[in-house]
Enzyme design. Structure first.
Site, short mmCIF file in Angstrom:
data_model
loop_
_atom_site.label_atom_id
_atom_site.label_comp_id
_atom_site.label_asym_id
_atom_site.label_seq_id
_atom_site.Cartn_x
_atom_site.Cartn_y
_atom_site.Cartn_z
N ASP A 49 2.15 8.47 1.08
CA ASP A 49 2.36 9.04 2.41
C ASP A 49 3.36 8.13 3.14
OD1 ASP A 49 0.65 6.86 2.92
OD2 ASP A 49 -0.38 7.87 4.55
N SER A 56 1.11 8.09 10.21
CA SER A 56 0.53 8.31 8.90
C SER A 56 1.12 9.56 8.24
CB SER A 56 -0.99 8.38 9.00
OG SER A 56 -1.59 8.44 7.73
N ASP A 90 3.44 5.88 5.50
CA ASP A 90 3.21 4.46 5.74
C ASP A 90 2.62 3.76 4.53
OD1 ASP A 90 0.68 5.66 6.10
OD2 ASP A 90 0.03 4.06 7.44
N ASP A 141 -0.13 3.79 2.69
CA ASP A 141 -1.49 3.31 2.47
C ASP A 141 -2.31 4.29 1.64
OD1 ASP A 141 -1.84 5.27 4.41
OD2 ASP A 141 -3.16 4.06 5.69
#
Length: 457
Positions: A240, A98, A242, A244
């Site tokens: 960010d 993340s 990833d 999400d």
């Protein structure tokens, strides 16, 4: 946190080479596969430099368990959720840490419905990993690994379908996107192209060569915030690694942040259709106020994406999410989705006059002040000890409505304070919000004082 591997019901995460290694990733993937119903498993990763090594390890763990592995390469976390559901897979694995720094990596696991694992399933996988209970396949039962072509296609079409794409195209917005050298650059660029935007993409290659610390906070986006007005962009989007989470910068280079991402997306969604809105206990009252002004019920859940998703499904909500820039639109998927956030914000801009910039939309939102901080807790504090702490804090706020589903949330009509223990550190997170900064600061300070007194020396 160096030297520490965090294995929890949410997956595994740690410092690569000093806490987390490919062998652990292989075994956790195998433990996860052992609890899945028959069927293939989608495998993806964000743009970290360690992705290739961990992709090979996880693929070996899944194929060694007899699973067909559907490799999506560097693909956003919300896209993995869409793929799992669309391809009727038994599950999915996203290799990502993340917003953590580049030294970290980790694994996130999915249910067949396209959402992350719930606590019960996650606990079972963790237990199998701890006890090393795997389901290794014989030599003639090993799974094959194949690569998916155009993994973004289904997700992209779903996002385009929830907005007035023609209206957005007619405005020919200039948009700046900071993809943070993560998994969102490819689809982000294509989404903006399909919406007729002039896209200026920074960090679009998923190579993990971060230009700044990867969490999209105001401090980390200082340079990006200067770029947005310099290129004449109507909005700056920052993902960010990833993809999400989504933070916003307005046309003047002002950091709008992540809390208001959800509010602006909800504003547009509730113009399309009214209905229930689901938020976690720590999300700003701005989105709640918008919903209530339109006669929409608001449901609060414990912190955690899966709790919000379960609430969305139970309430048949029109939108939900978390204040970290995580927008969840069930028409598209059941994962926090930066692409949905981008599309809904552009749709909102296109729904108003050309003379109304993003800053004006933000000014028109119900506004509150929020304070976030951490306080120490005694190490090894059990559930009973934590409950006693919350009791003492609650006693210091007579008259407040108390919610104990996730730590302690005390609320009044125009303010609240939420105190909850960290799952990974001996700290409490204290978040307070009120009509102005003085009220929010006072709530946080008083909660912190009571917590310190209750915790003792």
């Amino acid at each position: 946190m160096k030297g520490t591997r965090i294995a929890s019901v949410s997956g595994i995460r740690g410092w690569v080479g000093d806490g987390l290694d490919p062998a652990a990733a292989l075994e956790f993937a195998a433990a996860y596969a052992a609890g899945r119903a028959p069927g293939p498993i989608v495998l993806s990763h964000d743009g970290r430099r360690t992705a290739a090594t961990f992709e090979a390890a996880v693929a070996a763990g899944l194929a060694g368990s007899g699973r067909e592995v559907l490799k999506a390469g560097a693909t956003a976390t919300p896209t993995v959720g869409v793929l799992v559901r669309e391809l009727k897979a038994a599950g999915g694995v996203q290799i990502s840490a993340s917003h953590n720094p580049p030294e970290y990596n980790g694994l996130k696991f999915f249910q067949p419905a396209g959402m992350v694992l719930g606590p019960e399933e996650g606990r079972a996988a963790l237990d199998r990993f701890t006890r090393k209970e795997f389901a290794w396949a014989p030599f003639d039962g090993l799974g094959r690994v194949r690569t998916l072509d155009d993994p973004d296609a289904i997700h992209l079409e779903r996002v385009l379908a929830v907005v007035d794409a023609e209206a957005i195209r007619a405005r020919r917005f200039t948009v700046a996107l900071d993809a943070c050298h993560g998994a969102g650059g490819r689809m982000g660029r294509e989404l903006l192209r399909r919406l007729g935007c002039r896209a200026i993409v920074l960090g679009g290659e998923p190579d993990g060569m971060y230009d700044h610390p990867p969490e999209p906070t105001e401090k980390n986006l200082d340079e990006f915030a200067r770029i947005v007005p310099a290129v004449g962009a109507a909005v700056g989007f920052a993902q960010d690694p990833d993809a999400d989470r989504l933070a916003l910068v307005d046309e003047n280079g002002r950091y709008i942040g992540e809390e208001l991402t959800l509010a602006l997306a909800a504003l547009r969604r509730l113009e399309q259709k009214t209905g229930p809105v689901v938020l976690n206990l720590s999300t700003s009252m701005t989105t709640e106020a918008l919903a209530r002004d339109r006669g929409c019920p608001v449901v609060r859940t414990p912190v955690g994406e899966i709790h919000v998703v379960n609430g969305i499904l139970a309430e048949e909500a029109v939108i939900g999410g978390e204040g970290n820039g995580g927008v969840i639109d069930p028409r598209v998927g059941l994962v926090r989705d930066s692409f949905v956030g981008m599309a809904l914000v552009l749709d909102l801009l296109a729904s108003g006059p050309a003379s109304k910039p993003l800053s004006a939309w933000v000014t028109g939102l119900p506004r509150f002040a929020m304070v976030k901080e951490q306080r120490p807790l005694p190490p090894g504090l059990g559930a009973g000890g934590a409950s006693a702490l919350w009791d003492r804090v609650a006693a210091g706020f007579p008259g407040a409505a108390a919610d104990r589903r996730d730590g302690l949330r005390l609320s009044w009509d125009d303010r609240w304070v939420h105190v909850r223990g960290s799952n990974t550190e001996p700290i409490a997170r204290v978040i307070a919000e009120g009509p102005d900064a003085e009220v929010a600061r006072g709530l946080a300070d008083e909660a912190g004082r009571l917590l310190a007194e209750a915790a003792g020396p």
